[in-house]
Scaffold this active site. Structure first.
Site, PDB file in Angstrom:
ATOM      1  N   ASP A 126       0.886  -1.391  -0.095  1.00  0.00           N
ATOM      2  CA  ASP A 126       0.079   0.077  -0.118  1.00  0.00           C
ATOM      3  C   ASP A 126       0.662   1.165  -0.079  1.00  0.00           C
ATOM      4  O   ASP A 126       0.300   2.455  -0.198  1.00  0.00           O
ATOM      5  CB  ASP A 126      -0.933   0.061   1.144  1.00  0.00           C
ATOM      6  CG  ASP A 126      -0.238  -0.312   2.559  1.00  0.00           C
ATOM      7  OD1 ASP A 126       0.970   0.366   2.941  1.00  0.00           O
ATOM      8  OD2 ASP A 126      -0.788  -0.797   3.262  1.00  0.00           O
ATOM      9  N   HIS A 141       6.790  -7.443  -1.227  1.00  0.00           N
ATOM     10  CA  HIS A 141       5.520  -7.873  -2.198  1.00  0.00           C
ATOM     11  C   HIS A 141       5.354  -6.830  -3.254  1.00  0.00           C
ATOM     12  O   HIS A 141       4.408  -7.030  -3.877  1.00  0.00           O
ATOM     13  CB  HIS A 141       4.563  -8.260  -1.433  1.00  0.00           C
ATOM     14  CG  HIS A 141       4.719  -9.463  -0.542  1.00  0.00           C
ATOM     15  ND1 HIS A 141       4.014 -10.038   0.228  1.00  0.00           N
ATOM     16  CD2 HIS A 141       5.846 -10.258  -0.490  1.00  0.00           C
ATOM     17  CE1 HIS A 141       4.498 -11.005   0.987  1.00  0.00           C
ATOM     18  NE2 HIS A 141       5.801 -11.201   0.395  1.00  0.00           N
ATOM     19  N   CYS A 202      -0.155  -2.124 -22.447  1.00  0.00           N
ATOM     20  CA  CYS A 202       0.915  -1.473 -22.256  1.00  0.00           C
ATOM     21  C   CYS A 202       0.761  -0.441 -23.268  1.00  0.00           C
ATOM     22  O   CYS A 202       0.721  -0.724 -24.608  1.00  0.00           O
ATOM     23  CB  CYS A 202       2.164  -2.491 -22.600  1.00  0.00           C
ATOM     24  SG  CYS A 202       3.657  -1.420 -22.304  1.00  0.00           S
ATOM     25  N   SER A 244       0.942 -12.455  10.819  1.00  0.00           N
ATOM     26  CA  SER A 244       0.713 -13.405  11.433  1.00  0.00           C
ATOM     27  C   SER A 244       1.886 -14.658  10.846  1.00  0.00           C
ATOM     28  O   SER A 244       2.150 -15.721  11.276  1.00  0.00           O
ATOM     29  CB  SER A 244      -0.325 -14.260  11.063  1.00  0.00           C
ATOM     30  OG  SER A 244      -0.649 -14.545   9.659  1.00  0.00           O
ATOM     31  N   ASN A 268       1.306  -8.365  17.637  1.00  0.00           N
ATOM     32  CA  ASN A 268       0.656  -8.694  16.763  1.00  0.00           C
ATOM     33  C   ASN A 268      -0.563  -9.054  17.466  1.00  0.00           C
ATOM     34  O   ASN A 268      -0.495  -9.662  18.656  1.00  0.00           O
ATOM     35  CB  ASN A 268       1.031  -9.979  15.747  1.00  0.00           C
ATOM     36  CG  ASN A 268       0.080 -10.186  14.748  1.00  0.00           C
ATOM     37  OD1 ASN A 268      -0.148  -9.532  14.063  1.00  0.00           O
ATOM     38  ND2 ASN A 268      -0.426 -11.495  14.797  1.00  0.00           N
TER      39      ASN A 268
END
Ligand code: ZN
Length: 299
Positions: A126, A141, A202, A244, A268
């Site tokens: 994000d 990622h 593209c 996690s 967490n």
């Protein structure tokens, strides 16, 4: 007060005993123990979806998450229909994702560069760590704000693709508000009428476009993994936030740190696959725990 100090000593003792896992709730004593471990040391943060939930981006695997089956890489590249479905959903969800703002947790991490934080390795796509001002970020990622051509490799802005998609598809209903169950962390919202969605190629070679994120079933580029390992190796302590550790792409850094006999701290909500390996685990939310940590470390 004496009791808090006693607890503090207890937690420092536990933290010092490596490989002895200790799960505790977020308390002033627990935060003080983490601060004692970080103070004067270099540390790295590994973040997951849990740090972005307060920005309105739902978690795949947290205790409050909605179960969703993410699209696999092979499915995406192997089928035009899958690409149509993905981009139709992404087209609907982009407004929400592109308008997400960093939350207190992201901002605290940016501030903590003054307190030994060498950098952030994030599993999120994000872009909110950079938006909050963190200077050293590895987007393990990828980045949802970028698009890559599967044929020529050219990268371009997702916002530009949104404009091109809007020209050839139905205008978006501005009243449409996507709620959590309909929006996933990769911006893949539910779309019911995707069969008629028009794709665009593209701008350079007309090739197939893919969001510049690592799909499930796709490998993180080797150079990026090596960069992340180098980050971890420069750190005395690894702090895991809001993950996690369900996938190996994050868990491997925890294992690596433990192999180096260096401490790992996990903050967490809910259990993680790294709990057994952690020197200290705080079961609590990222934003509030990090705010306390900043108050202690930058006091
Ligand atoms: Zn191309």
């Amino acid at each position: 007060m004496a009791e808090v100090n006693d607890q503090h000593e207890y937690f420092v003792h536990v933290v010092a005993s490596r490989y002895r896992s200790c799960v505790t709730v977020a308390s002033p004593a627990a935060v003080a123990a983490v601060a004692a471990l970080l103070r004067g040391r270099t540390w790295a943060a590994l973040t997951g979806a849990g740090i972005s939930t307060d920005s309105g981006i739902p978690d795949y695997r947290g205790p409050t998450s909605v179960r969703a089956t993410p699209m696999q890489y092979s499915e995406f590249v192997g089928s035009l229909d899958a690409q149509r479905r993905y981009w139709a959903r992404s087209y609907l969800g982009w407004h929400r994702i592109s308008n997400a703002q960093p939350n207190a947790g992201h901002r605290v991490l940016a501030d903590l560069e003054l307190a030994g934080l060498a950098g952030v390795i994030t599993q999120n796509v994000d872009g909110l760590h950079s938006a909050a001002g963190s200077r050293h970020v590895i987007n393990l990622h990828g980045d949802i704000a970028s698009v890559v051509c599967l044929e020529c490799g050219e990268r371009s802005a997702r916002s530009e693709l949104q404009r091109r998609l809007a020209k050839v598809n139905q205008p978006l209903d501005e009243s449409l508000v996507l709620e959590h169950p309909e929006l996933r962390p990769d911006g893949d919202a539910v779309a019911r009428d995707w069969q008629h969605f028009q794709l665009v190629g593209c701008a350079y070679c007309a090739g197939r476009l893919k969001p510049d994120v690592v799909f499930f079933g796709e490998s993180v580029p080797k150079w990026r993994v090596e960069e992340a390992y180098a980050f971890v190796e420069r750190a005395d302590v690894l702090l895991v936030l809001g993950s996690s550790l369900a996938v190996m792409s994050g868990l491997r850094f925890v294992r690596h740190q433990v192999k180096r006999q260096q401490p790992v701290v996990i903050i967490n909500r809910g259990p993680t696959r790294g709990d057994e390996l952690a020197s200290l685990k705080i079961d609590g939310g990222c934003s509030e725990t990090l705010a306390e940590l900043r108050a202690t470390l930058l006091a």
